[in-house]
Write a protein that holds these residues in place. Structure first.
Motif, mmCIF file in Angstrom:
data_model
loop_
_atom_site.group_PDB
_atom_site.id
_atom_site.type_symbol
_atom_site.label_atom_id
_atom_site.label_comp_id
_atom_site.label_asym_id
_atom_site.label_seq_id
_atom_site.Cartn_x
_atom_site.Cartn_y
_atom_site.Cartn_z
ATOM 1 N N VAL A 136 -1.332 5.655 0.582
ATOM 2 C CA VAL A 136 -1.621 5.564 -0.547
ATOM 3 C C VAL A 136 -1.776 4.072 -1.158
ATOM 4 C CG1 VAL A 136 -0.082 5.843 -2.834
ATOM 5 C CG2 VAL A 136 0.037 7.514 -0.925
ATOM 6 N N ASN A 137 -0.907 3.163 -0.639
ATOM 7 C CA ASN A 137 -1.295 1.791 -1.148
ATOM 8 C C ASN A 137 -2.607 1.385 -0.498
ATOM 9 O OD1 ASN A 137 0.908 0.365 -2.662
ATOM 10 N ND2 ASN A 137 2.217 1.241 -1.198
ATOM 11 N N TYR A 138 -3.017 1.786 0.612
ATOM 12 C CA TYR A 138 -4.589 1.459 1.101
ATOM 13 C C TYR A 138 -5.532 1.842 0.020
ATOM 14 C CZ TYR A 138 -8.747 1.769 4.054
ATOM 15 O OH TYR A 138 -9.904 1.467 4.397
ATOM 16 N N ILE A 139 -5.328 3.137 -0.650
ATOM 17 C CA ILE A 139 -6.149 3.715 -1.503
ATOM 18 C C ILE A 139 -6.134 2.597 -2.811
ATOM 19 C CG2 ILE A 139 -6.870 5.705 -2.956
ATOM 20 C CD1 ILE A 139 -5.737 7.375 -0.827
ATOM 21 N N LEU A 140 -5.018 2.465 -3.075
ATOM 22 C CA LEU A 140 -4.839 1.403 -4.378
ATOM 23 C C LEU A 140 -5.468 0.328 -4.322
ATOM 24 C CD1 LEU A 140 -1.205 2.273 -5.147
ATOM 25 C CD2 LEU A 140 -3.252 3.091 -6.648
ATOM 26 N N THR A 141 -5.282 -0.125 -3.144
ATOM 27 C CA THR A 141 -6.150 -1.358 -2.779
ATOM 28 C C THR A 141 -7.578 -1.319 -2.706
ATOM 29 O OG1 THR A 141 -4.240 -2.379 -1.180
ATOM 30 C CG2 THR A 141 -6.402 -3.489 -1.075
ATOM 31 N N MET A 142 -8.192 -0.052 -2.198
ATOM 32 C CA MET A 142 -9.426 0.028 -2.112
ATOM 33 C C MET A 142 -10.138 0.108 -3.662
ATOM 34 S SD MET A 142 -10.943 0.159 0.805
ATOM 35 C CE MET A 142 -12.274 1.158 0.876
ATOM 36 N N LEU A 143 -9.311 0.779 -4.580
ATOM 37 C CA LEU A 143 -9.620 0.879 -5.967
ATOM 38 C C LEU A 143 -9.441 -0.634 -6.774
ATOM 39 C CD1 LEU A 143 -8.037 4.189 -6.696
ATOM 40 C CD2 LEU A 143 -10.629 3.755 -6.380
ATOM 41 N N GLY A 144 -9.097 -1.859 -6.175
ATOM 42 C CA GLY A 144 -8.852 -2.878 -6.780
ATOM 43 C C GLY A 144 -7.411 -3.126 -7.493
ATOM 44 N N LEU A 145 -6.679 -2.170 -7.216
ATOM 45 C CA LEU A 145 -5.145 -2.284 -7.643
ATOM 46 C C LEU A 145 -4.105 -2.905 -7.023
ATOM 47 C CD1 LEU A 145 -5.142 1.562 -9.387
ATOM 48 C CD2 LEU A 145 -5.819 -0.461 -10.513
ATOM 49 N N ASP A 146 -3.127 -3.386 -7.470
ATOM 50 C CA ASP A 146 -1.959 -3.808 -6.788
ATOM 51 C C ASP A 146 -1.284 -2.873 -5.862
ATOM 52 O OD1 ASP A 146 -2.629 -6.295 -7.848
ATOM 53 O OD2 ASP A 146 -1.411 -6.052 -9.453
ATOM 54 N N THR A 147 -0.466 -3.195 -5.002
ATOM 55 C CA THR A 147 0.073 -2.436 -4.134
ATOM 56 C C THR A 147 1.504 -2.140 -4.759
ATOM 57 O OG1 THR A 147 1.065 -4.192 -2.801
ATOM 58 C CG2 THR A 147 -0.958 -3.341 -1.857
ATOM 59 N N ILE A 148 1.927 -0.955 -4.217
ATOM 60 C CA ILE A 148 3.380 -0.748 -5.177
ATOM 61 C C ILE A 148 4.446 -0.526 -3.994
ATOM 62 C CG2 ILE A 148 4.477 1.003 -6.755
ATOM 63 C CD1 ILE A 148 1.878 1.358 -8.009
ATOM 64 N N TYR A 149 5.566 -0.634 -3.916
ATOM 65 C CA TYR A 149 6.526 -0.683 -3.165
ATOM 66 C C TYR A 149 7.119 0.783 -4.011
ATOM 67 C CZ TYR A 149 10.359 -1.252 0.240
ATOM 68 O OH TYR A 149 11.239 -1.204 1.500
#
Length: 313
Positions: free
Chosen positions: A152-165
């Motif tokens: 999920v965070n890998y996809i967020l990173t690919m979209l240019g968003l910050d990772t979320i814990y």
């Protein structure tokens, strides 16, 4: 008077004959009665701990009575109690607002699927998560939602968003709880609604179609009113569990970093009762929770009956 006694005797005899006639059905019911007696009613003996200062060596009977002392401590001296009470109510309301309608919507979607094979396959797939333990799912979601290696965070990173814990940030933990709970239980929750949908007379849809009503109007004016009594009963059950909030899920997902927003009554009782051995205090908390649940059930049932629907009692 003699006539009344005779009628009572005849009624008792007819009742006994009816029981004798259906004795095998009562034998089938026996295991359920035994289970409830052993695991639901027998433990009620321990409720008196809420009014005693429990001492392990003296046992339940030998421990001294202290009245409402533990309830006073719970409401006045225990600062954590109101925090866990608030968390319990908030998380349960999220489940009701988002989770309760989800099963109804999914059941309506299944009802509109015309391909029998596809319908059975999708229903079976939606049921599967219900049979997975939260112990297993905690590890699964811990991997999927990991801020460093999770997909999920890998996809967020690919979209240019910050990772979320998701499981460590208090701002996202409740959202994660509700979302994962809906994913696990929504398919299983459709079973009762699908049974109610199957009982609707098809002639109603045919008549509505002749009158020019589309699928949307048929859903609004036939489907939903037909299953409304079932929805009301399920809503009462949902309200009765408003102080549960999902013990198994939270126990396996939470940790001290999110106690502020995730600690609920059941996890508080589990943690304080076992680690600090405050058995009387935690029994008082559990009794308070059950009394509130009973009042909510009775109150919701009363309001639903006032609204013209059929309740539980």
């Amino acid at each position: 008077m003699a006539s009344l006694t005779r009628n009572r005797k005849l009624t008792a005899e007819s009742r006994w004959k009816r029981y004798k006639k259906h004795k095998y059905l009562f034998i089938l019911l026996l295991p359920a009665l035994i289970w409830y007696s052993v695991f639901q009613y027998a433990p009620l003996y321990g409720v008196q701990l809420a009014f005693k200062d429990f001492r392990v060596l003296e046992g339940i009977n030998g421990s001294p009575w202290v009245g409402f002392k533990h309830f006073e401590v719970m409401f006045t001296s225990t600062s954590q109690f109101w925090r866990v009470f608030r968390n319990t109510v908030v998380i349960s309301l999220y489940h009701i607002i988002f989770g309760f309608p989800a099963a109804i919507v999914l059941a309506l979607i299944f009802n509109e699927i015309r391909g029998k094979v596809f319908k059975r396959v999708t229903q079976s797939i939606s049921y599967l998560p219900h049979f997975l333990s939260w112990v297993i799912l905690a590890g699964l979601f811990g991997t999927i939602l990991s801020p460093s290696t999770g997909i999920v965070n890998y996809i967020l990173t690919m979209l240019g968003l910050d990772t979320i814990y998701f499981l460590g940030d208090p701002d996202y933990f409740r959202f994660t709880l509700v979302t994962t709970s809906i994913w696990k239980e929504v398919g299983w929750g459709t079973i009762i609604y699908l049974a109610a949908l199957a009982s609707i007379n098809p002639n109603l849809y045919e008549a509505a179609s002749i009158d020019g009503a589309g699928r949307w109007k048929q859903t609004l004016h036939i489907t939903l009113p037909s299953i409304l009594p079932v929805i009301c009963i399920m809503f009462i059950f949902q309200i009765s569990g408003i102080l549960d909030a999902g013990f198994d899920q939270i126990l396996n997902l939470y940790h001290p970093a999110v106690y502020e927003v995730a600690d609920i009554l059941d996890t508080y009782v589990f943690r304080v009762g076992l680690s600090q051995m405050q058995y009387s205090l935690t029994t008082a908390v559990g009794l308070f929770k059950n009394v509130i649940a009973l009042l909510l059930v009775l109150g919701t049932d009363y309001l639903i009956k006032k609204a013209g629907q059929e309740g539980l009692f």
